[in-house]
Every structure is written in C-alpha cells, then in structure tokens.
Design an enzyme around this catalytic site. Structure first.
Site, PDB file in Angstrom:
ATOM      1  N   LYS A 155      55.306   1.166  70.505  1.00  0.00           N
ATOM      2  CA  LYS A 155      56.624   0.971  71.124  1.00  0.00           C
ATOM      3  C   LYS A 155      56.799   1.719  72.454  1.00  0.00           C
ATOM      4  O   LYS A 155      57.566   1.296  73.309  1.00  0.00           O
ATOM      5  CB  LYS A 155      57.730   1.413  70.155  1.00  0.00           C
ATOM      6  CG  LYS A 155      57.955   0.443  68.999  1.00  0.00           C
ATOM      7  CD  LYS A 155      59.143   0.900  68.152  1.00  0.00           C
ATOM      8  CE  LYS A 155      59.353  -0.024  66.982  1.00  0.00           C
ATOM      9  NZ  LYS A 155      60.537   0.336  66.193  1.00  0.00           N
ATOM     10  N   ASP A 186      66.645  -1.980  68.227  1.00  0.00           N
ATOM     11  CA  ASP A 186      66.789  -1.184  66.991  1.00  0.00           C
ATOM     12  C   ASP A 186      68.170  -0.521  66.880  1.00  0.00           C
ATOM     13  O   ASP A 186      68.784  -0.524  65.808  1.00  0.00           O
ATOM     14  CB  ASP A 186      65.713  -0.088  66.924  1.00  0.00           C
ATOM     15  CG  ASP A 186      64.378  -0.618  66.437  1.00  0.00           C
ATOM     16  OD1 ASP A 186      64.348  -1.637  65.713  1.00  0.00           O
ATOM     17  OD2 ASP A 186      63.341   0.000  66.765  1.00  0.00           O
TER      18      ASP A 186
HETATM   19  P1  NAP Z   1      58.107   7.560  63.938  1.00  0.00           P
HETATM   20  O1  NAP Z   1      58.400   7.352  65.386  1.00  0.00           O
HETATM   21  O2  NAP Z   1      56.718   7.765  63.489  1.00  0.00           O
HETATM   22  O3  NAP Z   1      58.988   8.849  63.482  1.00  0.00           O
HETATM   23  C1  NAP Z   1      58.866   9.376  62.176  1.00  0.00           C
HETATM   24  C2  NAP Z   1      59.967  10.403  61.933  1.00  0.00           C
HETATM   25  O4  NAP Z   1      59.890  10.833  60.565  1.00  0.00           O
HETATM   26  C3  NAP Z   1      59.818  11.665  62.788  1.00  0.00           C
HETATM   27  O5  NAP Z   1      61.107  12.185  63.050  1.00  0.00           O
HETATM   28  C4  NAP Z   1      59.026  12.597  61.859  1.00  0.00           C
HETATM   29  O6  NAP Z   1      59.223  13.966  62.127  1.00  0.00           O
HETATM   30  C5  NAP Z   1      59.677  12.249  60.535  1.00  0.00           C
HETATM   31  N1  NAP Z   1      58.836  12.569  59.371  1.00  0.00           N
HETATM   32  C6  NAP Z   1      57.700  11.942  58.990  1.00  0.00           C
HETATM   33  N2  NAP Z   1      57.209  12.513  57.855  1.00  0.00           N
HETATM   34  C7  NAP Z   1      58.085  13.520  57.541  1.00  0.00           C
HETATM   35  C8  NAP Z   1      58.125  14.484  56.484  1.00  0.00           C
HETATM   36  N3  NAP Z   1      57.195  14.501  55.525  1.00  0.00           N
HETATM   37  N4  NAP Z   1      59.155  15.344  56.465  1.00  0.00           N
HETATM   38  C9  NAP Z   1      60.117  15.324  57.420  1.00  0.00           C
HETATM   39  N5  NAP Z   1      60.128  14.444  58.453  1.00  0.00           N
HETATM   40  C10 NAP Z   1      59.114  13.549  58.504  1.00  0.00           C
HETATM   41  O7  NAP Z   1      58.674   6.362  63.045  1.00  0.00           O
HETATM   42  P2  NAP Z   1      59.955   5.422  63.321  1.00  0.00           P
HETATM   43  O8  NAP Z   1      59.547   4.191  63.994  1.00  0.00           O
HETATM   44  O9  NAP Z   1      61.025   6.244  63.932  1.00  0.00           O
HETATM   45  O10 NAP Z   1      60.328   5.008  61.802  1.00  0.00           O
HETATM   46  C11 NAP Z   1      60.887   5.929  60.902  1.00  0.00           C
HETATM   47  C12 NAP Z   1      61.256   5.194  59.603  1.00  0.00           C
HETATM   48  O11 NAP Z   1      62.251   4.220  59.881  1.00  0.00           O
HETATM   49  C13 NAP Z   1      60.104   4.440  58.949  1.00  0.00           C
HETATM   50  O12 NAP Z   1      60.226   4.586  57.548  1.00  0.00           O
HETATM   51  C14 NAP Z   1      60.346   3.000  59.344  1.00  0.00           C
HETATM   52  O13 NAP Z   1      59.851   2.067  58.386  1.00  0.00           O
HETATM   53  C15 NAP Z   1      61.862   2.950  59.372  1.00  0.00           C
HETATM   54  N6  NAP Z   1      62.386   1.927  60.279  1.00  0.00           N
HETATM   55  C16 NAP Z   1      63.284   1.031  59.785  1.00  0.00           C
HETATM   56  C17 NAP Z   1      63.805   0.067  60.619  1.00  0.00           C
HETATM   57  C18 NAP Z   1      64.781  -0.942  60.083  1.00  0.00           C
HETATM   58  O14 NAP Z   1      64.998  -1.936  60.756  1.00  0.00           O
HETATM   59  N7  NAP Z   1      65.367  -0.725  58.924  1.00  0.00           N
HETATM   60  C19 NAP Z   1      63.435   0.005  61.976  1.00  0.00           C
HETATM   61  C20 NAP Z   1      62.522   0.963  62.459  1.00  0.00           C
HETATM   62  C21 NAP Z   1      62.005   1.918  61.591  1.00  0.00           C
HETATM   63  P3  NAP Z   1      58.252  14.738  63.175  1.00  0.00           P
HETATM   64  O15 NAP Z   1      58.798  14.444  64.541  1.00  0.00           O
HETATM   65  O16 NAP Z   1      58.388  16.143  62.768  1.00  0.00           O
HETATM   66  O17 NAP Z   1      56.863  14.185  62.967  1.00  0.00           O
END
Ligand code: NAP
Length: 284
Positions: free
Chosen positions: A71, A107
C-alpha cells in the site's frame, strides 16, 4: 457473465493475496449489475511490484486494489495520488485514467460509513484507536474531522507518534500517541466513547483481545476492523457487557464499494457485496 474479448479487468495485488474476499465481493457486484467485468487476484512479491504495476498499465487493466505489503510502496509507480491518500501515506485503490494511473485510499471513508451505517453517532467526543499501521492511519485521518479528542495507542510508540504528528498538521483536533499497554488503556478508556481496534491482534492466528475486558466500560462503542474471525474475542467480550459493537465486514464492504464507484462512476449493490463476503466467512 461470460468472459469475452470485451471483458474489462480489475484485480487486487498483494502478498499473500489468496485469502482476499475482494474477488468474490466485486464479481458478485459485476454479475448483479450485468457488467462485462471480471476481478482477479495476483500474488505479487515486493521485488516484482514495479514490473507488476507497469504490466497492469500496459495491459490496460481498468483498476486495481492494493493490499499488504504494497500500500505504501505502490505510490512510487503511480502518476497521481489524491491528497487524502497522500496524507494517509498509503493507496488501496488505483484507477487507470487514459494512460495514467491514479491512486486513492478508501479505507478511512469505508470505516466511517461502516460506523454510521451501524448507527454510531458522530462526531464522537473521544476516540481511542489501537494501531498505527496502514488501516489505523486511514481511519485516524477520516476520524480527524469526526471526533474532538483522538488517542493513538500502538505497540511501537514511535510509529504512533509519527501518525499523531501527521494528524496535527492535517487537523485542529486534540491528538496524542502513547504505548498500547494496560496502564495507558485504563486511563484513556475511562472517558472514551469510541474504541477502535486497527491492530492485527484478534485476527487469525492471533485470537487474543488487545484490551482486557474489565477495561471496557458502559456506553462505549467498540469497533473491531478485523474480519477473520468475524466475531473477535474483543467483540465477544464487549457484547457480553452489553456494549454496542461494530465488526469489520462493514468497513470491508464500504471500502470496496468506494473503489467500485471510483472505477465505474456508479453506485454498487452494497447488499450483494455484503452477502458475498458473509458467504465466504461462513455467515451467508
Ligand atoms: P499493518 O500496517 O501491518 O499494521 C499492523 C498493526 O497491528 C500495527 O499497528 C502493529 O503494531 C499492530 N500489531 C501487530 N501485531 C501486534 C501485537 N501482537 N500486539 C500489538 N499490536 C500488534 O496492517 P493493517 O493493514 O493496518 O491491518 C491491520 C488489521 O486490520 C489486519 O487485521 C487487517 O486484516 C485489518 N484490516 C481490515 C480492513 C477492513 O476492511 N475491515 C481493512 C484493512 C485492514 P506495530 O506498529 O507495533 O507493529
């Protein structure tokens, strides 16, 4: 819809991408409207991203979605990026306009629509967003004009602080960042009326909740954007306390609906898209 020489192609690129619900969601919408369009998924590695985007452009693909981990990086290969996506720092939707590729981020708007559709009244007084990744950034920018006080809590504090600084430049609301831990959560949730989980905690295979259930207080709306599983531990615990909850399907459907509108200039059949997603999640 039969594929022929005139079929217009849309796709999603990501790594991995096989789990994506977007092909089912968009193909259901195309079928329902009788459009000669098809949507497929391409697994694209980081090293292949530039070639893949140039290839999609050369082939005249009409539009595509971009998911983890591309992204941010994809912006290098686009001809234009709209101001909202630029501020967020990530693109999830690309549209071909003549010989150029234009990038957008749907998003945040998708998340806001999901909240209002679920009956959540905005603006909120105080929102706590857990996470500072791509989805959290999009949501925080969308919330910036719909909340008076915004708190970003992230495991990696520096990443949350960077997001808070970017939001301060973009809006006039009170915004701060802190560590995602029990002490901070106890303090910040005492007066929050909206809690959003935008971390991947709760998503398969990390089934735990990012918040201890005793910190969820009456009157709070809990929105978990994770949609696999649909009912996360956080939502289950919030529901058992009688709190209003919003799951991740609405955001998924509405970010897809916005992409569809950007590409085709028409409203998609939201219910058809939602049904396709729920069916894939075993809830159809
Ligand atoms: P990303 O950019 O990889 O960010 C992941 C986030 O989760 C970061 O803030 C990370 O913290 C945190 N994290 C990961 N493992 C963790 C843990 N064990 N403990 C605490 N924090 C943790 O991913 P993203 O694209 O933002 O997506 C995040 C989630 O949203 C995913 O589950 C994805 O499937 C979901 N999502 C849903 C939609 C929807 O339409 N419903 C759309 C997009 C994403 P750090 O910065 O410390 O690594």
């Amino acid at each position: 819809m039969e594929i022929d020489g005139k079929t217009r192609i849309y796709c999603i690129i990501g790594y991995p991408v096989e789990h994506s619900l977007s092909p089912a969601m968009h193909n259901a919408a195309f079928r329902s409207l009788g459009l000669n369009c098809a949507y497929v998924a391409f697994r694209v590695s980081l090293e292949a991203l530039g070639d893949a985007v140039r290839g999609l452009k050369a082939l005249g693909v009409e539009g595509f979605n971009v998911t983890i981990p591309h992204k941010v990086e994809v912006m290098r290969y686009l001809d234009e990026v709209d101001p909202v996506a630029k501020a967020i720092g990530a693109v999830n939707t690309v549209k071909r306009v003549g010989k150029k590729l234009h990038g957008y981020n749907t998003d945040g708007a998708g998340a806001l629509t999901a909240l209002t559709e679920a009956g959540v009244t905005l603006p909120a007084k105080k929102a706590v967003v857990m996470g500072a990744g791509g989805a959290a950034r999009a949501i925080a920018f969308a919330l910036a004009s719909n909340v008076r006080d915004l708190v970003i809590l992230n495991r990696t504090v520096a990443r949350g602080a960077t997001l808070a600084e970017a939001l301060k430049e973009h809006s006039k609301i009170a915004v701060r960042a802190a560590s995602l831990n029990r002490t901070v959560l106890t303090e910040e949730l005492a007066e929050a009326d909206l809690l959003i989980n935008a971390t991947s905690t709760g998503m398969h295979p990390q089934p735990e909740s990012p918040v201890a259930s005793d910190l969820l207080r009456p009157g709070m709306v809990v929105f978990d954007i994770v949609y696999s599983p649909l009912e996360t531990q956080l939502l289950r615990e919030a529901r058992s306390k009688g709190l209003k909850t919003v799951d991740g399907v609405g955001m998924l459907v509405h970010q897809g609906a916005r992409s569809f509108e950007i590409w085709l200039g028409k409203k998609p059949p939201i219910d058809v898209m939602r049904h396709a997603v729920l069916e894939r999640l075993g809830r159809g």
